[in-house]
Enzyme design. Structure first.
Site, PDB file in Angstrom:
ATOM      1  N   THR A  17       0.819  -1.226   0.000  1.00  0.00           N
ATOM      2  CA  THR A  17       0.000   0.000   0.000  1.00  0.00           C
ATOM      3  C   THR A  17       0.848   1.270   0.000  1.00  0.00           C
ATOM      4  O   THR A  17       0.304   2.371  -0.062  1.00  0.00           O
ATOM      5  CB  THR A  17      -0.899   0.060   1.250  1.00  0.00           C
ATOM      6  OG1 THR A  17      -0.051   0.021   2.403  1.00  0.00           O
ATOM      7  CG2 THR A  17      -1.889  -1.080   1.282  1.00  0.00           C
ATOM      8  N   LYS A  18       2.169   1.152   0.085  1.00  0.00           N
ATOM      9  CA  LYS A  18       3.005   2.336   0.281  1.00  0.00           C
ATOM     10  C   LYS A  18       3.297   3.054  -1.048  1.00  0.00           C
ATOM     11  O   LYS A  18       2.882   2.589  -2.100  1.00  0.00           O
ATOM     12  CB  LYS A  18       4.296   1.936   1.009  1.00  0.00           C
ATOM     13  CG  LYS A  18       4.031   1.284   2.381  1.00  0.00           C
ATOM     14  CD  LYS A  18       3.550   2.274   3.432  1.00  0.00           C
ATOM     15  CE  LYS A  18       2.829   1.685   4.620  1.00  0.00           C
ATOM     16  NZ  LYS A  18       3.553   0.792   5.480  1.00  0.00           N
TER      17      LYS A  18
END
Ligand SMILES: *Cc1c(COP(=O)(O)O)cnc(C)c1O
Length: 396
Positions: A193-194
């Site tokens: 998700t980064k």
């Protein structure tokens, strides 16, 4: 008026997943190249990715690992932090920040954060310092840099090491300096998700050559340096075990993605900035606290766009609001429920919600909307429409 909750049609037909990564053809080709080459473990692509990352962050040394959690843990060990030591961490963060301290054998000391920036402040650090304090871990929440130009001198004055958790903040800068080049060491995450993704992955940048060498050694069983080369075309090389190490090295398969994601960071950031501005304009009249403006001289990495709901103006809780958006096929996130509210830390360290008023306040109200370079304008329109729809429904 009805919402999807009451079986009315949702704003979108297909679910908009929160935090879905942007993957392009070059990454796919590079991973396939690794697979075909037969070299999928730690190898030349990891070394190239470390070089690129060091250049990007203008840091002295960079070591790639399989997670930010491992980066935090091994950096703490390299800094000599262990049993009997205290490490100051914000209560408003992901659990990995505190867990890494505990894995090193030290005690996390939680401090409250600022309501507007959601970051730990120099004042909160100052209050928490004891003679056992060895380190402080500033977390750049949502991508917004902490006031490093005040925190580093404060830490120096107390003889503390500064290890930053920059899981949200690869692109960030603080008063003209790049995050990753400012303090003793900085840890990054490339989780799915980064802002940059390698599946699982992390990096530590540091100004201390001996810390970098120690982290690298500890990340590969405690083997002597360069051990990953022992099956290369240079022929077999003996290694020595220098410590009972861990297994936290990055693979070439992961670095293959990073090599192509890194040059696109600024383009993706620009896109997230556009989405951010659209959200700010669209929600200006709603009963919410929008993200605080960015301090002059700082670069915000725009990892999370977070609304703080004005619960007094609504007939629902944050969780109900989130559920209603889910029914509209909009995925959202919560960053975070303060660590002092989780059973383990609360019970182990005897924490009370009233000692962290700002982090508690944020925990009850925070809601992160989709913010990814992958979003099309249509997707952003849908998020805006759904948020307005749910607000109309629940407004007092
Ligand atoms: C994601 C995250 C981590 C952990 O990163 P991993 O690479 O999954 O270990 C640490 N700190 C913060 C603030 C995070 O959001």
């Amino acid at each position: 008026m009805t919402i999807a909750y009451d079986n009315a049609p949702p704003v979108r037909e297909h679910y908009l997943v929160f935090g879905s990564p942007m993957i392009e053809q070059a990454e796919i080709d590079e991973v396939v190249d690794s697979l075909r080459s037969g070299w999928i473990g730690t190898g030349p692509k990891v070394a190239r990715f470390e070089d690129m990352f060091r250049t990007y962050t203008r840091s002295d040394h960079a070591v790639a690992l399989h997670s930010c959690t491992a980066a935090l843990h091994l950096t703490m060990l390299a800094a000599g932090i262990g049993p009997g030591d205290e490490v100051i961490v914000p209560s408003m963060t992901f659990c990995a920040t505190a867990n890494a301290v505990i894995h090193a054998g030290a005690r996390p000391v939680f401090v409250d954060v600022d309501r507007e920036t959601m970051n730990m402040t120099p004042a909160s650090i100052e209050q928490a310092v004891t003679e056992r304090t060895k380190a402080v871990i500033p977390v750049h929440m949502a991508g917004r840099p902490c006031e490093m130009e005040r925190i580093v001198p404060l830490a120096r004055a107390h003889g503390l090491v500064v290890i930053e958790d920059a899981a949200h903040a690869i692109e960030a800068g603080c008063q003209g300096r790049k995050i990753g080049s400012i303090s003793d060491a900085t840890c990054f995450s490339f989780y799915v998700t980064k802002n940059l993704v390698t599946g699982e992955g992390g990096m530590v940048t540091t100004r201390h050559r001996d810390w970098a060498e120690k982290v690298q050694m500890l990340a590969l069983h405690g083997l002597s340096r360069g051990a990953w080369r022992r099956y290369s075309d240079e022929g077999f090389r003996h290694y020595q075990v220098l410590a009972p190490g861990y297994k936290a090295n990055m693979m070439d398969l992961q670095a293959a993605m990073g090599l192509h994601q890194l040059p696109r960071l600024e383009r993706y950031l620009q896109r997230r900035r556009q989405i951010w501005e659209r959200y700010n304009a669209a929600f200006a009249d709603l009963p919410v606290h929008l993200p605080a403006p960015v301090r002059a001289g700082d670069v915000h990495a725009r990892h999370l766009y977070t609304l703080l709901l004005d619960l007094d103006a609504l007939r629902c809780s944050r969780d109900q609001f989130m559920q209603a958006l889910h029914q509209e096929n909009i995925g959202t996130g919560i960053h975070f429920i303060g660590l002092h509210l989780h059973p383990y830390y609360r019970d182990t360290y005897g924490l009370d919600a009233s000692d962290f008023p700002h982090a508690t306040w944020i925990s009850e109200r925070t809601l992160s909307l989709p913010l990814s370079a992958r979003l099309a304008d249509r997707d952003v329109d849908d998020v805006i429409e759904a948020v307005h729809k749910v607000f109309r429904y629940y407004r007092r």
